[in-house]
Design an enzyme around this catalytic site. Structure first.
Site, PDB file in Angstrom:
ATOM      1  CG  HIS A  99      15.717  14.265  13.641  1.00 19.33           C
ATOM      2  ND1 HIS A  99      15.293  14.662  14.958  1.00 19.33           N
ATOM      3  CD2 HIS A  99      15.910  14.902  13.821  1.00 19.33           C
ATOM      4  CE1 HIS A  99      15.870  15.819  15.468  1.00 19.33           C
ATOM      5  NE2 HIS A  99      16.176  16.247  14.002  1.00 19.33           N
ATOM      6  CG  ASP A 102      14.757  11.814  16.006  1.00 24.76           C
ATOM      7  OD1 ASP A 102      15.986  11.230  16.648  1.00 24.76           O
ATOM      8  OD2 ASP A 102      14.013  12.203  15.478  1.00 24.76           O
TER       9      ASP A 102
END
Ligand SMILES: [Mn+2]
Length: 436
Positions: A99, A102
């Site tokens: 993501h 992240d």
């Protein structure tokens, strides 16, 4: 810097190996049904569970011991790239997934977030070139930040819809920059809390609008990853619009997205929906929508999403049958959306857990191939449906019959119809013979 000095590159050593840092079943170059295991399984490592998950839970603080924290969030993010690629190389994983949040700190503004993403994706791109490891998929996290309290594409607030669009645009720019083969949408908050204040039709129309904007932007920049929607029935949102494979397929077909969208199916999400993982894969496969999988398993004693590493060979065997029946899963793959338990806090557990997952899927692949070689299930099904091969059944399958002709047939055939026992317990017992 080397983050795991005590871990060598993981090698296949065979079933008799006593070395915990070795594959006993995953032999990347072993050929099964004409392809190597590496080509069949297309393993990917998830950035979130591997690099950012800290072992905290609603009742306890972080437990995970991780060697990559720096002085600033950006320094930590840079260290994580180094450590992540060390893990990928040592596990011989061909793919990874992430993501946006992240990999890079969100900072205080969207400009700062985009700038941080540029810095980190430059580093990731260098590492990809150096190692040959590829991006299976990336996605925008449109659920963690408080602004997504009422959803992203389904939010009642148009400013949130616009912000979501900006994050998706950046996600597609990154996908192009890194050669992403798929792009995922997980609608963590795309659902509703109460129907009393919800316009369900408007919310679903708007989610589809956002997806169509993504297709249009991909075409504009000349980058077409396979788009994937990941179904989940609940958690965090009580009522999710993408409940399961069948519900999400209905959405895809209603909004005419089937040329660009397939499904990314997760084991634990299947069980939360009251299905087996193989049920979800079958629904997708027979509708030409099996895109990719998030490999994990839930806990049968708990009713929530535990994202455990897959260690159940029965399940992975049935999953691999579906993937083989689908003629493979490319451009999708098998992404370990799996996290170590809170008590497995040592850095080397990241390797041991992935080795367990790789080996469990390799066993599943070997078992599935053996089942197919023996035609164990295909013969069983052919026999079970044999009444459609000849006579009236063949006529039904050829669309030669109607209600009147079948009434005429049934009046002559009579009411004493014979069915055969399934002997399903015997079938299940024989299936156990194939579990590797
Ligand atoms: Mn999950």
């Amino acid at each position: 810097m080397v983050y795991f000095p005590n871990v060598e590159k993981i090698q296949y050593e065979g079933v008799d190996s006593q070395n915990p840092f070795a594959f006993r079943h995953y032999n990347p170059e072993e050929v099964i049904e004409g392809k190597t295991m590496k080509e069949h399984l297309r393993f990917a490592i998830a950035y979130w569970h591997t690099m950012t998950q800290d072992g905290s839970d609603p009742f306890g603080n972080p437990t995970n011991q991780r060697p990559w924290f720096g002085e600033t969030p950006l320094e930590t993010a840079k260290n994580r790239v180094e450590a992540f690629f060390e893990i990928l190389v040592k596990l011989d994983a061909p793919y990874f997934c992430f993501h946006d949040i992240d990999i890079a700190p969100e900072g205080d503004t969207l400009e700062e977030f985009f700038s941080n993403l540029d810095i980190i994706t430059d580093l990731i791109k260098e590492k990809m070139a150096e190692t040959g490891i590829k991006l299976l998929w990336n996605t925008a996290n449109l659920f963690s930040n408080p602004r997504f309290v009422n959803g992203a594409g389904s939010s009642n607030n148009a400013d949130v819809f616009a912000y979501s669009a900006a994050q998706i645009k950046k996600g597609l720019d990154i996908s192009k920059k890194l050669g992403g083969e798929n792009y995922v949408f997980w609608g963590g908050r795309e659902g509703y809390e109460s129907l009393l204040n919800t316009d369900m039709a408007l919310e679903q129309d708007n989610i589809a609008r956002l997806f169509k904007m993504a297709i249009a932007y991909g075409e504009k920049i000349g980058h077409k990853p396979q788009f994937l929607i990941e179904p989940k029935p609940k958690e965090p949102t009580k009522h999710q619009y993408d409940f399961d494979a069948a519900t999400t397929l209905a959405f895809i077909l209603k909004y005419n997205l089937q040329d660009d969208f397939k499904l990314n199916l997760e084991g634990n999400h299947a069980t939360l929906a009251g299905h087996t993982f193989e049920h979800e894969l079958t629904v997708a496969r027979i509708n030409d929508a099996l895109g990719s999988i998030d490999a994990n398993q839930g806990d049968v004693l708990l009713g929530w999403d535990t994202d455990e590493f897959p260690t159940n060979v029965f399940d992975t065997t049935l999953v691999m049958i579906e993937i083989l029946e689908n003629n493979g899963i490319a451009p999708g793959g098998i992404n370990f959306d799996s996290k170590v338990r809170r008590s497995s806090f040592a850095p080397e557990d990241l390797f041991l857990a992935h080795i367990a997952g790789f080996d469990t899927y390799a066993r599943g692949l070997k078992g599935a191939a053996a089942i197919r070689a023996d035609k164990f299930l295909s013969d069983l099904k052919a026999k079970r449906y044999a009444s459609y091969e000849t006579g009236i059944g063949a006529n039904i399958m050829a669309d030669k019959e109607d209600l009147e002709s079948l009434t005429e047939y049934s009046l002559k055939n009579g009411a004493a119809i014979t069915n055969e026992s399934s002997h399903i317990e015997l079938v299940k017992s024989h299936l156990n013979d194939y579990l590797v």
